[in-house]
Write a protein that holds these residues in place. Structure first.
Motif, PDB file in Angstrom:
ATOM      1  N   GLU A 184       0.859  -1.197   0.000  1.00 18.53           N
ATOM      2  CA  GLU A 184       0.000   0.000   0.000  1.00 18.53           C
ATOM      3  C   GLU A 184       0.887   1.236   0.000  1.00 18.53           C
ATOM      4  OE1 GLU A 184      -1.879  -0.602   3.801  1.00 18.53           O
ATOM      5  OE2 GLU A 184      -2.019  -2.734   3.247  1.00 18.53           O
ATOM      6  N   VAL A 185       0.579   2.170  -0.896  1.00 19.89           N
ATOM      7  CA  VAL A 185       1.289   3.445  -0.917  1.00 19.89           C
ATOM      8  C   VAL A 185       0.228   4.527  -0.747  1.00 19.89           C
ATOM      9  CG1 VAL A 185       2.754   4.983  -2.289  1.00 19.89           C
ATOM     10  CG2 VAL A 185       3.005   2.505  -2.527  1.00 19.89           C
ATOM     11  N   SER A 186       0.402   5.400   0.247  1.00 15.25           N
ATOM     12  CA  SER A 186      -0.595   6.459   0.421  1.00 15.25           C
ATOM     13  C   SER A 186       0.068   7.795   0.701  1.00 15.25           C
ATOM     14  CB  SER A 186      -1.572   6.086   1.536  1.00 15.25           C
ATOM     15  OG  SER A 186      -0.857   5.787   2.708  1.00 15.25           O
ATOM     16  N   LEU A 187      -0.624   8.859   0.338  1.00 11.24           N
ATOM     17  CA  LEU A 187      -0.133  10.222   0.513  1.00 11.24           C
ATOM     18  C   LEU A 187      -1.082  10.977   1.421  1.00 11.24           C
ATOM     19  CD1 LEU A 187       0.740  10.282  -3.036  1.00 11.24           C
ATOM     20  CD2 LEU A 187       1.837  12.085  -1.732  1.00 11.24           C
ATOM     21  N   HIS A 188      -0.519  11.719   2.376  1.00 13.53           N
ATOM     22  CA  HIS A 188      -1.361  12.517   3.256  1.00 13.53           C
ATOM     23  C   HIS A 188      -0.521  13.613   3.880  1.00 13.53           C
ATOM     24  CE1 HIS A 188       0.508  10.068   6.439  1.00 13.53           C
ATOM     25  NE2 HIS A 188       0.424   9.132   5.509  1.00 13.53           N
ATOM     26  N   ASP A 189      -0.993  14.822   3.842  1.00  8.86           N
ATOM     27  CA  ASP A 189      -0.327  15.975   4.468  1.00  8.86           C
ATOM     28  C   ASP A 189       1.177  16.045   4.200  1.00  8.86           C
ATOM     29  OD1 ASP A 189      -2.800  16.434   5.594  1.00  8.86           O
ATOM     30  OD2 ASP A 189      -2.334  15.321   7.428  1.00  8.86           O
ATOM     31  N   THR A 240       8.496  12.102   5.245  1.00 12.14           N
ATOM     32  CA  THR A 240       7.985  13.450   5.026  1.00 12.14           C
ATOM     33  C   THR A 240       8.652  13.999   3.771  1.00 12.14           C
ATOM     34  OG1 THR A 240       7.827  13.707   7.399  1.00 12.14           O
ATOM     35  CG2 THR A 240       7.678  15.721   6.094  1.00 12.14           C
ATOM     36  N   LEU A 241       7.856  14.435   2.829  1.00 18.34           N
ATOM     37  CA  LEU A 241       8.417  14.949   1.582  1.00 18.34           C
ATOM     38  C   LEU A 241       8.957  16.358   1.791  1.00 18.34           C
ATOM     39  CD1 LEU A 241       5.633  13.655  -0.773  1.00 18.34           C
ATOM     40  CD2 LEU A 241       8.009  12.872  -0.734  1.00 18.34           C
ATOM     41  N   PRO A 242      10.113  16.657   1.207  1.00 16.48           N
ATOM     42  CA  PRO A 242      10.696  17.980   1.409  1.00 16.48           C
ATOM     43  C   PRO A 242       9.907  19.113   0.725  1.00 16.48           C
ATOM     44  CG  PRO A 242      12.311  16.414   0.534  1.00 16.48           C
ATOM     45  CD  PRO A 242      10.973  15.781   0.402  1.00 16.48           C
ATOM     46  N   GLY A 243       9.090  18.762  -0.268  1.00 15.21           N
ATOM     47  CA  GLY A 243       8.333  19.816  -0.964  1.00 15.21           C
ATOM     48  C   GLY A 243       7.043  19.265  -1.532  1.00 15.21           C
ATOM     49  N   PRO A 244       6.205  20.155  -2.111  1.00 12.01           N
ATOM     50  CA  PRO A 244       4.916  19.705  -2.639  1.00 12.01           C
ATOM     51  C   PRO A 244       5.068  18.833  -3.895  1.00 12.01           C
ATOM     52  CG  PRO A 244       5.236  22.046  -3.081  1.00 12.01           C
ATOM     53  CD  PRO A 244       6.391  21.613  -2.243  1.00 12.01           C
ATOM     54  N   VAL A 245       4.175  17.848  -4.037  1.00  8.82           N
ATOM     55  CA  VAL A 245       4.200  16.973  -5.210  1.00  8.82           C
ATOM     56  C   VAL A 245       2.835  16.971  -5.903  1.00  8.82           C
ATOM     57  CG1 VAL A 245       6.014  15.439  -4.319  1.00  8.82           C
ATOM     58  CG2 VAL A 245       3.617  14.902  -3.853  1.00  8.82           C
ATOM     59  N   ALA A 246       2.870  16.631  -7.198  1.00 16.95           N
ATOM     60  CA  ALA A 246       1.627  16.530  -7.968  1.00 16.95           C
ATOM     61  C   ALA A 246       0.996  15.176  -7.658  1.00 16.95           C
ATOM     62  CB  ALA A 246       1.932  16.672  -9.453  1.00 16.95           C
ATOM     63  N   VAL A 247       0.016  15.208  -6.759  1.00 17.11           N
ATOM     64  CA  VAL A 247      -0.575  13.987  -6.227  1.00 17.11           C
ATOM     65  C   VAL A 247      -1.104  13.049  -7.328  1.00 17.11           C
ATOM     66  CG1 VAL A 247      -2.407  13.107  -4.704  1.00 17.11           C
ATOM     67  CG2 VAL A 247      -1.136  15.153  -4.070  1.00 17.11           C
ATOM     68  N   ASP A 248      -1.725  13.639  -8.348  1.00 15.31           N
ATOM     69  CA  ASP A 248      -2.319  12.806  -9.410  1.00 15.31           C
ATOM     70  C   ASP A 248      -1.280  12.185 -10.348  1.00 15.31           C
ATOM     71  OD1 ASP A 248      -1.853  15.479  -9.981  1.00 15.31           O
ATOM     72  OD2 ASP A 248      -3.254  15.510 -11.661  1.00 15.31           O
ATOM     73  N   LYS A 249      -0.013  12.564 -10.224  1.00 17.08           N
ATOM     74  CA  LYS A 249       1.003  12.015 -11.130  1.00 17.08           C
ATOM     75  C   LYS A 249       1.957  11.029 -10.441  1.00 17.08           C
ATOM     76  CE  LYS A 249       1.011  15.949 -14.233  1.00 17.08           C
ATOM     77  NZ  LYS A 249       1.426  17.362 -14.066  1.00 17.08           N
ATOM     78  N   VAL A 250       1.639  10.667  -9.204  1.00 11.79           N
ATOM     79  CA  VAL A 250       2.504   9.737  -8.466  1.00 11.79           C
ATOM     80  C   VAL A 250       2.398   8.331  -9.069  1.00 11.79           C
ATOM     81  CG1 VAL A 250       2.886   8.656  -6.206  1.00 11.79           C
ATOM     82  CG2 VAL A 250       2.359  11.087  -6.345  1.00 11.79           C
ATOM     83  N   LYS A 251       3.562   7.715  -9.261  1.00 15.09           N
ATOM     84  CA  LYS A 251       3.563   6.358  -9.838  1.00 15.09           C
ATOM     85  C   LYS A 251       4.373   5.418  -8.955  1.00 15.09           C
ATOM     86  CE  LYS A 251       2.873   7.006 -14.768  1.00 15.09           C
ATOM     87  NZ  LYS A 251       2.880   8.478 -14.908  1.00 15.09           N
ATOM     88  N   ALA A 252       3.881   4.180  -8.828  1.00 10.84           N
ATOM     89  CA  ALA A 252       4.618   3.173  -8.065  1.00 10.84           C
ATOM     90  C   ALA A 252       4.878   1.968  -8.957  1.00 10.84           C
ATOM     91  CB  ALA A 252       3.817   2.759  -6.838  1.00 10.84           C
ATOM     92  N   HIS A 253       6.058   1.365  -8.766  1.00 12.33           N
ATOM     93  CA  HIS A 253       6.472   0.263  -9.621  1.00 12.33           C
ATOM     94  C   HIS A 253       7.193  -0.758  -8.743  1.00 12.33           C
ATOM     95  CE1 HIS A 253       7.972  -1.633 -13.226  1.00 12.33           C
ATOM     96  NE2 HIS A 253       9.225  -1.518 -12.808  1.00 12.33           N
ATOM     97  N   TYR A 254       6.836  -2.034  -8.902  1.00 14.31           N
ATOM     98  CA  TYR A 254       7.455  -3.067  -8.077  1.00 14.31           C
ATOM     99  C   TYR A 254       8.124  -4.101  -8.974  1.00 14.31           C
ATOM    100  CZ  TYR A 254       7.889  -6.654  -4.426  1.00 14.31           C
ATOM    101  OH  TYR A 254       8.363  -7.599  -3.552  1.00 14.31           O
ATOM    102  N   GLN A 255       9.438  -4.203  -8.867  1.00 13.92           N
ATOM    103  CA  GLN A 255      10.180  -5.153  -9.696  1.00 13.92           C
ATOM    104  C   GLN A 255      11.418  -5.655  -8.967  1.00 13.92           C
ATOM    105  OE1 GLN A 255      11.604  -3.576 -13.435  1.00 13.92           O
ATOM    106  NE2 GLN A 255      12.424  -5.551 -14.021  1.00 13.92           N
ATOM    107  N   ASP A 256      11.711  -6.944  -9.107  1.00 16.44           N
ATOM    108  CA  ASP A 256      12.876  -7.582  -8.486  1.00 16.44           C
ATOM    109  C   ASP A 256      12.970  -7.295  -6.984  1.00 16.44           C
ATOM    110  OD1 ASP A 256      13.539  -8.468 -11.020  1.00 16.44           O
ATOM    111  OD2 ASP A 256      14.882  -6.801 -11.416  1.00 16.44           O
ATOM    112  N   GLY A 257      11.826  -7.193  -6.337  1.00 13.60           N
ATOM    113  CA  GLY A 257      11.825  -6.969  -4.898  1.00 13.60           C
ATOM    114  C   GLY A 257      12.113  -5.543  -4.477  1.00 13.60           C
ATOM    115  N   ILE A 258      12.048  -4.604  -5.429  1.00 10.96           N
ATOM    116  CA  ILE A 258      12.285  -3.195  -5.100  1.00 10.96           C
ATOM    117  C   ILE A 258      11.041  -2.395  -5.484  1.00 10.96           C
ATOM    118  CG2 ILE A 258      13.705  -1.133  -5.590  1.00 10.96           C
ATOM    119  CD1 ILE A 258      15.751  -2.936  -4.683  1.00 10.96           C
TER     120      ILE A 258
END
Lengths: 122, 156
Positions: free
Chosen positions: B77-82, B117-135
């Protein structure tokens, strides 16, 4: 089946630094199953050698470097390596390796002559 | 009497099975031979599973990489909040081996959760997650306003 100490495997001891992967070993009547955690390693980066009743697992990290500057880093770049001494009951001809999401699964069947069998009483 | 073991939520982390007593000697030998960095990882015994995590930044995005070997995609699970990213999930042991005798048990099964905690603001709708070779790699593009800009100054 147990891991050998570094001393025993000193002739082949590499000069570079390696990480020892975490492993689970299970034993069934059919043989052994060994799972080794090597995140970042895929099939191409795996090197498994069998020699003198010792199995050496080496995993080279294949993951491409991430662009940019690291703000925070816990992972290590070193490759994985660990040596195990094999139970003589293992049929080394029939060892099967599988790599899935950074976990190596080795299936090490026992040879037919040591498998438990039921003896029929006449 | 006070206990020196850090409190943790029951069920959140399971004490790893050290296997047979004969393995204990091997384990001690392993600890003595391991480089110092490896020793720090034994703290996992007290805190459950803490997968190694890296955070990178370039001009367009932040990238988080986590070492999560042997998981199923649907269990991550990957989630974004505040302005924080939370990576969580559960790793389950192989059912086909539940009756087998355990000779050695160093892998951790169960839940993990890590928050960055992210150092700066991010474009929430453009976040991508990728899982390969255990990473697991999570790419978080910066918002247009947060990207560094070059302002051209014309001098006459």
């Amino acid at each position: 089946m147990k891991p050998t100490t570094q001393k025993e495997s000193s002739p082949a001891r590499p000069t570079r630094e390696y990480i020892s992967p975490d492993v689970n070993i299970y034993e069934t009547s059919e043989g052994y199953v060994l799972q080794a955690e090597m995140p970042g390693v895929n099939k191409q980066g795996l090197e498994i050698t069998l020699e003198n009743n010792e199995i050496t697992l080496v995993g080279h990290r294949q993951a491409p470097a991430v662009a940019g500057e690291a703000l925070f880093r816990e992972s290590r770049a070193a490759d994985y390596r660990r040596v195990f001494e094999l139970d003589p009951a293992i049929d080394t001809e029939k060892v099967v390796a599988r790599m899935d999401q950074g976990v190596l699964t080795l299936t090490l069947p026992k040879s037919e002559r040591v498998k438990p069998r039921r003896i029929k009483v006449d | 009497m006070s206990s020196m073991i850090r409190w943790h939520r029951p069920g959140l982390s399971e004490w790893p099975d050290l296997g047979r007593l004969t393995d204990l000697r091997d384990e001690i030998e392993r600890l003595f031979e391991a480089p110092l960095g490896e020793l720090a990882r034994t703290s996992q015994l007290l805190s459950g599973w803490t997968p190694a995590l890296d955070v990178y930044e370039d001009k367009d995005a932040y990238t988080i990489r986590a070492e999560l070997a042997g998981m199923k995609k649907e269990d991550i699970e990957v989630s974004l909040h505040d302005g924080c990213v939370t990576l969580a999930g559960e790793r389950r042991p192989d059912d086909t081996l539940k009756d087998a005798e355990v000779c050695r048990s160093e892998r951790f099964f169960g839940r993990f959760q890590r928050t960055v905690t992210l150092p700066g603001p991010v474009a929430v709708d453009k976040v991508k997650a990728h899982y390969q070779d255990g990473i697991l790699t999570v790419t978080l593009p910066k918002t247009e306003e947060a990207k560094p800009k070059q302002i051209e100054v014309s001098v006459n």
